[in-house]
Write an enzyme that holds these catalytic residues in place. Structure first.
Site, PDB file in Angstrom:
ATOM      1  N   LYS A   1       0.844  -1.117  -0.045  1.00 55.47           N
ATOM      2  CA  LYS A   1      -0.033   0.079   0.007  1.00 55.47           C
ATOM      3  C   LYS A   1       0.987   1.253  -0.099  1.00 55.47           C
ATOM      4  O   LYS A   1       2.063   1.136   0.242  1.00 55.47           O
ATOM      5  CB  LYS A   1      -0.729  -0.155   1.228  1.00 55.47           C
ATOM      6  CG  LYS A   1      -2.018  -1.302   1.207  1.00 55.47           C
ATOM      7  CD  LYS A   1      -2.622  -1.319   2.450  1.00 55.47           C
ATOM      8  CE  LYS A   1      -3.883  -2.226   2.396  1.00 55.47           C
ATOM      9  NZ  LYS A   1      -4.689  -2.554   3.427  1.00 55.47           N
TER      10      LYS A   1
ATOM     11  N   TYR B   1     -12.116  -2.505  -3.032  1.00 58.22           N
ATOM     12  CA  TYR B   1     -12.553  -2.925  -1.681  1.00 58.22           C
ATOM     13  C   TYR B   1     -14.143  -2.797  -1.676  1.00 58.22           C
ATOM     14  O   TYR B   1     -14.619  -2.475  -0.634  1.00 58.22           O
ATOM     15  CB  TYR B   1     -11.959  -1.947  -0.862  1.00 58.22           C
ATOM     16  CG  TYR B   1     -10.693  -2.020  -0.438  1.00 58.22           C
ATOM     17  CD1 TYR B   1     -10.349  -3.195   0.266  1.00 58.22           C
ATOM     18  CD2 TYR B   1      -9.648  -1.181  -0.685  1.00 58.22           C
ATOM     19  CE1 TYR B   1      -9.156  -3.343   0.740  1.00 58.22           C
ATOM     20  CE2 TYR B   1      -8.209  -1.329  -0.184  1.00 58.22           C
ATOM     21  CZ  TYR B   1      -8.099  -2.544   0.422  1.00 58.22           C
ATOM     22  OH  TYR B   1      -6.919  -2.897   1.210  1.00 58.22           O
TER      23      TYR B   1
ATOM     24  N   ASN C   1      -1.874  -0.288   7.444  1.00 57.13           N
ATOM     25  CA  ASN C   1      -1.227  -1.581   7.524  1.00 57.13           C
ATOM     26  C   ASN C   1      -0.404  -2.179   6.435  1.00 57.13           C
ATOM     27  O   ASN C   1      -0.232  -3.303   6.172  1.00 57.13           O
ATOM     28  CB  ASN C   1      -2.296  -2.632   8.108  1.00 57.13           C
ATOM     29  CG  ASN C   1      -3.558  -2.912   7.151  1.00 57.13           C
ATOM     30  OD1 ASN C   1      -3.403  -2.049   6.111  1.00 57.13           O
ATOM     31  ND2 ASN C   1      -4.472  -3.598   7.463  1.00 57.13           N
TER      32      ASN C   1
ATOM     33  N   HIS D   1      -1.604  -5.436   1.340  1.00 60.62           N
ATOM     34  CA  HIS D   1      -2.865  -6.435   1.063  1.00 60.62           C
ATOM     35  C   HIS D   1      -2.789  -7.705   0.485  1.00 60.62           C
ATOM     36  O   HIS D   1      -1.799  -8.123  -0.154  1.00 60.62           O
ATOM     37  CB  HIS D   1      -3.771  -5.579   0.105  1.00 60.62           C
ATOM     38  CG  HIS D   1      -4.764  -6.289  -0.539  1.00 60.62           C
ATOM     39  ND1 HIS D   1      -5.960  -6.421   0.076  1.00 60.62           N
ATOM     40  CD2 HIS D   1      -4.896  -7.233  -1.510  1.00 60.62           C
ATOM     41  CE1 HIS D   1      -6.812  -7.271  -0.664  1.00 60.62           C
ATOM     42  NE2 HIS D   1      -6.072  -7.889  -1.549  1.00 60.62           N
TER      43      HIS D   1
ATOM     44  N   GLU E   1      -9.189 -10.530  -8.049  1.00 58.26           N
ATOM     45  CA  GLU E   1      -8.306  -9.380  -7.636  1.00 58.26           C
ATOM     46  C   GLU E   1      -7.372  -9.561  -9.013  1.00 58.26           C
ATOM     47  O   GLU E   1      -6.828  -8.162  -9.473  1.00 58.26           O
ATOM     48  CB  GLU E   1      -7.646  -9.309  -6.294  1.00 58.26           C
ATOM     49  CG  GLU E   1      -8.809  -9.066  -5.267  1.00 58.26           C
ATOM     50  CD  GLU E   1      -8.323  -9.303  -3.869  1.00 58.26           C
ATOM     51  OE1 GLU E   1      -9.167  -9.091  -2.832  1.00 58.26           O
ATOM     52  OE2 GLU E   1      -7.137  -9.755  -3.574  1.00 58.26           O
TER      53      GLU E   1
HETATM   54  P1  DAT Z   1      -7.391  -7.326   5.378  1.00 51.90           P
HETATM   55  O1  DAT Z   1      -6.793  -6.232   4.750  1.00 51.90           O
HETATM   56  O2  DAT Z   1      -6.549  -7.979   6.336  1.00 51.90           O
HETATM   57  O3  DAT Z   1      -7.914  -8.328   4.343  1.00 51.90           O
HETATM   58  P2  DAT Z   1     -10.168  -6.092   5.502  1.00 51.90           P
HETATM   59  O4  DAT Z   1     -10.157  -6.912   4.136  1.00 51.90           O
HETATM   60  O5  DAT Z   1     -10.951  -6.558   6.433  1.00 51.90           O
HETATM   61  O6  DAT Z   1      -8.647  -6.641   5.918  1.00 51.90           O
HETATM   62  O7  DAT Z   1      -9.837  -4.706   5.350  1.00 51.90           O
HETATM   63  C1  DAT Z   1      -9.189  -4.124   4.354  1.00 51.90           C
HETATM   64  C2  DAT Z   1      -8.339  -2.841   4.747  1.00 51.90           C
HETATM   65  O8  DAT Z   1      -9.390  -1.856   5.536  1.00 51.90           O
HETATM   66  C3  DAT Z   1      -7.572  -3.195   5.895  1.00 51.90           C
HETATM   67  O9  DAT Z   1      -6.350  -3.829   5.573  1.00 51.90           O
HETATM   68  C4  DAT Z   1      -7.600  -1.787   6.647  1.00 51.90           C
HETATM   69  C5  DAT Z   1      -8.762  -1.233   6.606  1.00 51.90           C
HETATM   70  N1  DAT Z   1      -9.671  -1.582   7.652  1.00 51.90           N
HETATM   71  C6  DAT Z   1     -10.284  -2.777   8.326  1.00 51.90           C
HETATM   72  N2  DAT Z   1     -10.710  -2.510   9.275  1.00 51.90           N
HETATM   73  C7  DAT Z   1     -10.508  -1.269   9.654  1.00 51.90           C
HETATM   74  C8  DAT Z   1     -11.012  -0.734  10.743  1.00 51.90           C
HETATM   75  N3  DAT Z   1     -11.669  -1.187  11.647  1.00 51.90           N
HETATM   76  N4  DAT Z   1     -10.641   0.707  10.973  1.00 51.90           N
HETATM   77  C9  DAT Z   1      -9.817   1.155   9.979  1.00 51.90           C
HETATM   78  N5  DAT Z   1      -9.517   0.584   8.755  1.00 51.90           N
HETATM   79  C10 DAT Z   1      -9.913  -0.737   8.622  1.00 51.90           C
HETATM   80 MG    MG Z   2      -9.232  -8.028   3.046  1.00 55.15          MG
END
Ligand code: DAT
Ligand code: MG
Length: 388
Positions: free
Chosen positions: A11, A51, A114, A117, A128
């Site tokens: 990212k 997303y 974080n 991805h 994807e």
């Molecule tokens: P991942 O990236 O582990 O697949 P995800 O698909 O649930 O997780 O979410 C995508 C991204 O969205 C994640 O990398 C960071 C952001 N995100 C997820 N939960 C969040 C939260 N509670 N607050 C802020 N950003 C969040």
């Molecule tokens: Mg995800």
């Protein structure tokens, strides 16, 4: 052995913080093969599509804003279990929960920054990869060290690259249930034999169970209400050993559309609540506790044995037990997706015959000291609240 591909992205924060080499290095060092890579600045629409499943989340606008902060590195990595292993290498979504040794655990702090991805399933990986790359950007070549990475060299498929995976069927069933291959994993599994006393029995009365409110997925229509049901029994004292089991049943509920619930065979409400409050596992199933151990005792009476924890029970739509499986020595690393229970539940939901080990051939010898009674285990394994 089929190849698997996953979409991994560094990212904008990972790029800006100079972590491209570190992250790529981990996938290289692991032994995965790089199939595609580009530094790219995707549009807002592109990121919103990527997303899409998070559109309704409160953090969605912030997430898109974050992803637009600068270029990203989009990659496709290939290898055995690339999707799942890629997720493990990334660590938990929230870096606060990511273990040291993972990318997020080592290199970042905030869930909204974080740095990487990774696809969360083979299905989303295919989606994807198709969103981020054209077919001609996916490179087909033989990895020079393949024979040193895999004992059984992965089979190359005919070009061009990997065909888009067909949409998964609603129920991912084994294509045919010919032979029953017992699971030969690392953990000790207690096999259910065809003469198991629970098979063919109706579910004991569970009306005394009390729901543990957790604010989501608390509804449960009960066993035998027209849908197959999977129950997981566990107890607070099992701590982290219970999480893979609870997560697995939660995943079955979502994937197979069956009813599911978790029975915490602790009899104190405070223990059950404590589990929910401190539970770090993803658990989208209703949970219940067992006041007075009435349900535990009813199952023990049915089995003529103490219940073994954790264990899974599979009921047909009328509430008859079609399979149960006790698991012992479970750890966070156990691979339930390769277990006999996984095999049986998929076979059952798909309408295929279940595998069988036949009768146990074991006659009970009461002179041999049996397992410690559940009451003793519960009484002696009280875990200090602090660790919960
Ligand atoms: P991942 O990236 O582990 O697949 P995800 O698909 O649930 O997780 O979410 C995508 C991204 O969205 C994640 O990398 C960071 C952001 N995100 C997820 N939960 C969040 C939260 N509670 N607050 C802020 N950003 C969040
Ligand atoms: Mg995800």
């Amino acid at each position: 052995m089929p190849r698997e591909r996953t979409f991994i992205m560094i990212k904008p924060d990972g790029v800006q913080r100079g972590l491209i080499g570190n992250i790529i290095g981990r996938f290289e060092a692991k032994g995965f093969k790089l199939v595609a890579l580009k530094l790219t600045s995707p549009s807002k629409e592109h990121l919103e599509t990527h997303y899409e499943d998070l559109k309704s989340k409160k953090f969605f606008p912030g997430l898109i804003e974050y992803m637009l902060m600068g270029p990203v590195v989009a990659m496709v990595w290939e290898g055995m279990n690339a999707v799942k292993t890629g997720r493990v290498m990334l660590g938990a979504t929230n870096p606060a929960d990511s273990l040291p040794g993972t990318i997020r655990g080592d290199l970042c702090i905030d869930v909204g920054r974080n740095i990487c991805h990774g696809s969360d399933s083979v299905e989303s990986a295919n989606k994807e990869i198709a969103l981020w790359f054209n077919d001609d950007e996916l490179n087909n070549y033989k990895h020079h060290s393949e024979a040193f990475v895999y004992e059984n060299v992965l089979k190359e498929e005919a070009a061009p690259a990997l065909p888009a995976a067909p949409a998964p069927a609603a129920v991912a069933a084994p294509s045919a249930v010919k032979e029953f291959a017992p699971y030969e994993g690392e953990y000790e599994e207690l096999v259910t034999y065809s003469d198991d006393p629970s098979l063919g029995k109706k579910c004991p009365d569970m009306s005394t169970l009390v729901a543990v409110p957790k604010g989501h997925h608390d509804e449960f229509v009960g066993v035998g209400n027209g849908k197959p049901t999977c129950l997981v029994m566990f107890a607070k004292y099992l701590k982290y050993e219970a999480f893979p089991a609870v997560e697995a049943v939660s995943a079955y509920a979502a994937e197979l559309g069956i009813d599911s619930a978790g029975l915490l065979l602790d009899n104190k409400e405070k223990d059950a609540k404590r589990f929910v409050e401190k539970n770090p596992c993803k658990c989208d199933i209703p949970l219940f506790f067992d006041p007075g151990w009435k349900v535990k005792d009813a199952f023990s009476a049915m089995l003529n044995d103490p219940v073994t924890l954790p264990s899974f029970y599979l009921f047909d739509k009328d509430g008859t037990i079609v399979w149960r499986q006790a698991l012992s020595g479970m750890t966070g690393n156990m691979k339930l997706d390769k277990s006999q229970f996984d095999y049986q539940i998929r076979a059952f939901v798909a309408g295929n015959p279940l595998g069988s080990h036949g009768p146990s051939g074991i006659s009970r010898d009461d002179s041999v000291a049996g397992p410690v009674s559940q009451e003793d285990v519960f009484a002696t394994q009280e875990v200090a609240d602090a660790v919960w």
